[in-house]
Write an enzyme that holds these catalytic residues in place. Structure first.
Site, PDB file in Angstrom:
ATOM      1  N   LEU A  26       0.831  -1.200   0.000  1.00 15.92           N
ATOM      2  CA  LEU A  26       0.000   0.000   0.000  1.00 15.92           C
ATOM      3  C   LEU A  26       0.868   1.255   0.000  1.00 15.92           C
ATOM      4  O   LEU A  26       1.855   1.331   0.722  1.00 15.92           O
ATOM      5  CB  LEU A  26      -0.906  -0.003   1.234  1.00 15.92           C
ATOM      6  CG  LEU A  26      -1.914   1.120   1.347  1.00 15.92           C
ATOM      7  CD1 LEU A  26      -2.904   1.071   0.192  1.00 15.92           C
ATOM      8  CD2 LEU A  26      -2.649   1.024   2.681  1.00 15.92           C
ATOM      9  N   GLY A  27       0.488   2.212  -0.801  1.00 16.31           N
ATOM     10  CA  GLY A  27       1.198   3.478  -0.815  1.00 16.31           C
ATOM     11  C   GLY A  27       0.568   4.456  -1.780  1.00 16.31           C
ATOM     12  O   GLY A  27      -0.217   4.089  -2.640  1.00 16.31           O
ATOM     13  N   TYR A  77       9.304  11.288   2.789  1.00 18.04           N
ATOM     14  CA  TYR A  77       9.083   9.967   2.212  1.00 18.04           C
ATOM     15  C   TYR A  77       9.883   8.900   2.944  1.00 18.04           C
ATOM     16  O   TYR A  77       9.345   7.888   3.391  1.00 18.04           O
ATOM     17  CB  TYR A  77       9.440   9.977   0.716  1.00 18.04           C
ATOM     18  CG  TYR A  77       9.202   8.652   0.035  1.00 18.04           C
ATOM     19  CD1 TYR A  77       7.939   8.315  -0.426  1.00 18.04           C
ATOM     20  CD2 TYR A  77      10.239   7.733  -0.133  1.00 18.04           C
ATOM     21  CE1 TYR A  77       7.718   7.091  -1.048  1.00 18.04           C
ATOM     22  CE2 TYR A  77      10.024   6.519  -0.757  1.00 18.04           C
ATOM     23  CZ  TYR A  77       8.761   6.199  -1.206  1.00 18.04           C
ATOM     24  OH  TYR A  77       8.528   4.993  -1.811  1.00 18.04           O
ATOM     25  N   LYS A  81       8.509   5.922   5.611  1.00 16.41           N
ATOM     26  CA  LYS A  81       8.795   4.511   5.327  1.00 16.41           C
ATOM     27  C   LYS A  81       9.541   3.874   6.505  1.00 16.41           C
ATOM     28  O   LYS A  81       9.257   2.735   6.886  1.00 16.41           O
ATOM     29  CB  LYS A  81       9.601   4.360   4.033  1.00 16.41           C
ATOM     30  CG  LYS A  81       8.827   4.753   2.790  1.00 16.41           C
ATOM     31  CD  LYS A  81       7.622   3.866   2.588  1.00 16.41           C
ATOM     32  CE  LYS A  81       6.934   4.142   1.270  1.00 16.41           C
ATOM     33  NZ  LYS A  81       5.762   3.304   1.056  1.00 16.41           N
ATOM     34  N   LEU A 104      10.860   1.630  -8.630  1.00 16.38           N
ATOM     35  CA  LEU A 104      10.047   0.561  -9.212  1.00 16.38           C
ATOM     36  C   LEU A 104       9.810   0.836 -10.691  1.00 16.38           C
ATOM     37  O   LEU A 104       9.335   1.913 -11.054  1.00 16.38           O
ATOM     38  CB  LEU A 104       8.706   0.460  -8.489  1.00 16.38           C
ATOM     39  CG  LEU A 104       8.785   0.095  -7.012  1.00 16.38           C
ATOM     40  CD1 LEU A 104       7.411   0.244  -6.349  1.00 16.38           C
ATOM     41  CD2 LEU A 104       9.315  -1.306  -6.835  1.00 16.38           C
ATOM     42  N   ARG A 112       2.563  10.404 -14.823  1.00 16.23           N
ATOM     43  CA  ARG A 112       3.558  10.954 -13.913  1.00 16.23           C
ATOM     44  C   ARG A 112       4.788  11.260 -14.758  1.00 16.23           C
ATOM     45  O   ARG A 112       5.723  10.453 -14.832  1.00 16.23           O
ATOM     46  CB  ARG A 112       3.913   9.942 -12.818  1.00 16.23           C
ATOM     47  CG  ARG A 112       2.790   9.643 -11.858  1.00 16.23           C
ATOM     48  CD  ARG A 112       3.288   8.694 -10.799  1.00 16.23           C
ATOM     49  NE  ARG A 112       2.254   8.327  -9.865  1.00 16.23           N
ATOM     50  CZ  ARG A 112       2.425   7.451  -8.899  1.00 16.23           C
ATOM     51  NH1 ARG A 112       3.580   6.843  -8.745  1.00 16.23           N
ATOM     52  NH2 ARG A 112       1.442   7.163  -8.076  1.00 16.23           N
TER      53      ARG A 112
END
Length: 170
Positions: A26-27, A77, A81, A104, A112
């Site tokens: 999830l993010g 960020y 995390k 990723l 984006r």
């Protein structure tokens, strides 16, 4: 498959019962959700889901985090995390595996532009240095499954990008 309302996650405890392994990827992004929304999704929702999973009998939790995660970081960020990694570990699973992938590589439906540019560049770099700066999402998924099938020794295992590549190839 159960659809849950993360704003009322406690009302969906039944969806988290009876599972041996929990997977969490999830993010969101700060750009999409704002700073407060990013913290709520990437830390609070994940920590609450981990707690519900543990209460429901989950023994092994596999969390996708990020390279550079650090609860003491000055960068939001990486700090969030790192904080969520600590919160998930504190839940008390028999096994907790944390994967810290680099950028990723994936195709997204949403636009984006800066991420697309970075992916193009890193995709080219990956041909020369496959484990240095990026990882395909499919490889992360394979590594997560491999961790669940063979959790290994110890209560907590942290896999950095190179280890994710190795495990994802198996």
């Amino acid at each position: 498959q159960a659809v849950v309302d993360f704003e009322r996650l406690g009302e969906h405890a039944a969806a988290f019962q009876g599972h041996d392994v929990g997977f969490c990827c999830l993010g969101t992004t700060r750009a999409k959700a704002g700073a407060d929304g990013f913290v709520r999704v990437d830390r609070d929702y994940v920590a609450q889901a981990a707690e519900l999973a543990r209460a429901g009998g989950c023994k092994h939790f596999v969390l996708q985090s990020s390279r550079g995660a650090n609860a003491q970081s000055r960068f939001l960020y990486l700090r969030v995390k790192g904080e969520v990694e600590n919160l998930v570990q504190a839940v008390g699973f028999d096994h907790c595996t944390i994967l810290r992938p680099a950028v990723l590589l994936c195709r997204r439906q949403e636009s984006r532009p800066m991420e697309w540019i970075a992916q193009q560049f890193l995709g080219a770099v990956a041909r020369l240095f496959p484990t240095a700066y990026s990882v395909p999402v499919e490889m992360v998924a394979r590594a997560m499954v491999a961790c669940a099938l063979q959790p290994g020794e110890g209560k907590v295992k942290v896999l950095e990008n190179g280890a994710i590549h190795e495990l994802g190839k198996a």
